[in-house]
Design a protein around this motif. Structure first.
Motif, PDB file in Angstrom:
ATOM      1  N   GLU A 193       0.826  -1.215   0.000  1.00 46.78           N
ATOM      2  CA  GLU A 193       0.000   0.000   0.000  1.00 46.78           C
ATOM      3  C   GLU A 193       0.860   1.265   0.000  1.00 46.78           C
ATOM      4  O   GLU A 193       0.480   2.271  -0.606  1.00 46.78           O
ATOM      5  CB  GLU A 193      -0.975  -0.005   1.175  1.00 46.78           C
ATOM      6  CG  GLU A 193      -2.042  -1.070   1.082  1.00 46.78           C
ATOM      7  CD  GLU A 193      -2.984  -0.921  -0.105  1.00 46.78           C
ATOM      8  OE1 GLU A 193      -3.101   0.185  -0.680  1.00 46.78           O
ATOM      9  OE2 GLU A 193      -3.629  -1.921  -0.457  1.00 46.78           O
ATOM     10  N   ALA A 242       0.779   4.174  -2.864  1.00 43.36           N
ATOM     11  CA  ALA A 242       0.577   5.578  -2.497  1.00 43.36           C
ATOM     12  C   ALA A 242       1.752   6.467  -2.917  1.00 43.36           C
ATOM     13  O   ALA A 242       1.748   7.662  -2.644  1.00 43.36           O
ATOM     14  CB  ALA A 242       0.350   5.694  -0.991  1.00 43.36           C
ATOM     15  N   ARG A 246      -4.125   0.047   3.809  1.00 41.22           N
ATOM     16  CA  ARG A 246      -4.411   1.208   2.964  1.00 41.22           C
ATOM     17  C   ARG A 246      -4.584   2.468   3.819  1.00 41.22           C
ATOM     18  O   ARG A 246      -4.170   3.556   3.454  1.00 41.22           O
ATOM     19  CB  ARG A 246      -5.651   0.966   2.114  1.00 41.22           C
ATOM     20  CG  ARG A 246      -5.846   2.057   1.058  1.00 41.22           C
ATOM     21  CD  ARG A 246      -6.944   1.723   0.076  1.00 41.22           C
ATOM     22  NE  ARG A 246      -6.690   0.419  -0.528  1.00 41.22           N
ATOM     23  CZ  ARG A 246      -7.651  -0.474  -0.797  1.00 41.22           C
ATOM     24  NH1 ARG A 246      -8.906  -0.202  -0.546  1.00 41.22           N
ATOM     25  NH2 ARG A 246      -7.345  -1.624  -1.352  1.00 41.22           N
ATOM     26  N   GLN A 247      -5.200   2.316   4.995  1.00 37.23           N
ATOM     27  CA  GLN A 247      -5.340   3.448   5.919  1.00 37.23           C
ATOM     28  C   GLN A 247      -3.958   3.908   6.388  1.00 37.23           C
ATOM     29  O   GLN A 247      -3.693   5.103   6.468  1.00 37.23           O
ATOM     30  CB  GLN A 247      -6.199   3.048   7.129  1.00 37.23           C
ATOM     31  CG  GLN A 247      -6.377   4.151   8.154  1.00 37.23           C
ATOM     32  CD  GLN A 247      -7.327   5.236   7.689  1.00 37.23           C
ATOM     33  OE1 GLN A 247      -8.427   4.942   7.245  1.00 37.23           O
ATOM     34  NE2 GLN A 247      -6.915   6.483   7.769  1.00 37.23           N
ATOM     35  N   THR A 276      -2.255   5.864   3.548  1.00 41.86           N
ATOM     36  CA  THR A 276      -2.894   7.166   3.362  1.00 41.86           C
ATOM     37  C   THR A 276      -2.532   8.105   4.502  1.00 41.86           C
ATOM     38  O   THR A 276      -2.187   9.275   4.282  1.00 41.86           O
ATOM     39  CB  THR A 276      -4.428   7.003   3.266  1.00 41.86           C
ATOM     40  OG1 THR A 276      -4.723   6.145   2.172  1.00 41.86           O
ATOM     41  CG2 THR A 276      -5.112   8.342   3.071  1.00 41.86           C
ATOM     42  N   ASP A 277      -2.607   7.612   5.736  1.00 42.76           N
ATOM     43  CA  ASP A 277      -2.237   8.438   6.894  1.00 42.76           C
ATOM     44  C   ASP A 277      -0.770   8.856   6.839  1.00 42.76           C
ATOM     45  O   ASP A 277      -0.437   9.993   7.163  1.00 42.76           O
ATOM     46  CB  ASP A 277      -2.490   7.686   8.202  1.00 42.76           C
ATOM     47  CG  ASP A 277      -3.934   7.728   8.636  1.00 42.76           C
ATOM     48  OD1 ASP A 277      -4.730   8.483   8.048  1.00 42.76           O
ATOM     49  OD2 ASP A 277      -4.270   7.008   9.596  1.00 42.76           O
ATOM     50  N   TRP A 293       1.128   9.213   4.168  1.00 44.59           N
ATOM     51  CA  TRP A 293       1.290  10.225   3.125  1.00 44.59           C
ATOM     52  C   TRP A 293       0.805  11.584   3.627  1.00 44.59           C
ATOM     53  O   TRP A 293       1.488  12.588   3.475  1.00 44.59           O
ATOM     54  CB  TRP A 293       0.527   9.811   1.867  1.00 44.59           C
ATOM     55  CG  TRP A 293       0.980  10.559   0.656  1.00 44.59           C
ATOM     56  CD1 TRP A 293       1.858  10.113  -0.283  1.00 44.59           C
ATOM     57  CD2 TRP A 293       0.603  11.881   0.249  1.00 44.59           C
ATOM     58  NE1 TRP A 293       2.052  11.086  -1.241  1.00 44.59           N
ATOM     59  CE2 TRP A 293       1.286  12.171  -0.934  1.00 44.59           C
ATOM     60  CE3 TRP A 293      -0.251  12.840   0.778  1.00 44.59           C
ATOM     61  CZ2 TRP A 293       1.149  13.381  -1.611  1.00 44.59           C
ATOM     62  CZ3 TRP A 293      -0.391  14.051   0.112  1.00 44.59           C
ATOM     63  CH2 TRP A 293       0.300  14.309  -1.069  1.00 44.59           C
ATOM     64  N   ASN A 294      -0.371  11.611   4.246  1.00 43.47           N
ATOM     65  CA  ASN A 294      -0.912  12.870   4.758  1.00 43.47           C
ATOM     66  C   ASN A 294      -0.030  13.472   5.847  1.00 43.47           C
ATOM     67  O   ASN A 294       0.210  14.682   5.869  1.00 43.47           O
ATOM     68  CB  ASN A 294      -2.333  12.678   5.290  1.00 43.47           C
ATOM     69  CG  ASN A 294      -3.340  12.547   4.185  1.00 43.47           C
ATOM     70  OD1 ASN A 294      -3.205  13.158   3.127  1.00 43.47           O
ATOM     71  ND2 ASN A 294      -4.361  11.739   4.411  1.00 43.47           N
ATOM     72  N   ILE A 316     -10.456   6.631   5.879  1.00 45.50           N
ATOM     73  CA  ILE A 316     -10.672   6.591   4.430  1.00 45.50           C
ATOM     74  C   ILE A 316     -11.830   5.648   4.138  1.00 45.50           C
ATOM     75  O   ILE A 316     -12.196   4.824   4.974  1.00 45.50           O
ATOM     76  CB  ILE A 316      -9.399   6.142   3.677  1.00 45.50           C
ATOM     77  CG1 ILE A 316      -8.996   4.714   4.078  1.00 45.50           C
ATOM     78  CG2 ILE A 316      -8.263   7.125   3.912  1.00 45.50           C
ATOM     79  CD1 ILE A 316      -7.924   4.118   3.212  1.00 45.50           C
TER      80      ILE A 316
END
Length: 141
Positions: free
Chosen positions: A25, A29, A98-99, A102-103, A105-106, A117
């Motif tokens: 993941e 990303a 995936r969370q 995403t976290d 990256w943010n 998400i």
């Protein structure tokens, strides 16, 4: 980029498959780890580290790179310039890969935690992971 994964025996470390899913993941990303590994340096606490290179977006602000770390008690943290910052509560200790990506990256790009998400598609068996880690913890005690 030369990517390196330090192999670990799934029979030895119950979090190996979870970290492989997180790696996939992270790559999806755009956060391809330069290297990553899992360990238990004291034979009790389980750890994982993903070293992200300091090139490209969003890690360019850290020329020495950024690390994404995990342990079975505190969960996920971004480590940069000697400071550790937790990911959002949605990532927790056993968040969906995936969370986590995403976290991460943010947190790296904006230094902000984001909410959950929308999860579609296949999910990782975090209940099975939690049970395996708890069994590890009981054996180590």
């Amino acid at each position: 980029m030369d990517q390196q994964h330090i192999e670990a025996d799934v029979e030895v470390y119950p979090h190996a498959e979870y970290m492989e899913a997180v790696e996939a993941e992270l790559i999806a990303a755009g956060l391809t780890p330069k290297t990553w590994w899992i360990e238990s340096p004291d034979g009790a606490q389980l750890d994982a580290y993903f070293r992200l290179p300091g090139t490209g977006s969003p890690t360019a602000a850290w020329p020495d790179g950024v690390e994404l770390g995990w342990d079975q008690y505190d969960g996920w943290q971004v480590i940069a310039d000697g400071n550790a910052t937790p990911l959002s509560e949605d990532s927790g200790v056993y968040g969906q890969p995936r969370q986590i990506a995403t976290d991460a990256w943010n947190r790296i790009a904006t230094d902000q935690a984001r909410g959950p998400i929308c999860m579609t598609g296949e999910r990782f068996d975090t209940a099975g992971l939690r049970a395996a880690v708890e069994a590890w913890d009981a054996d180590a005690a």
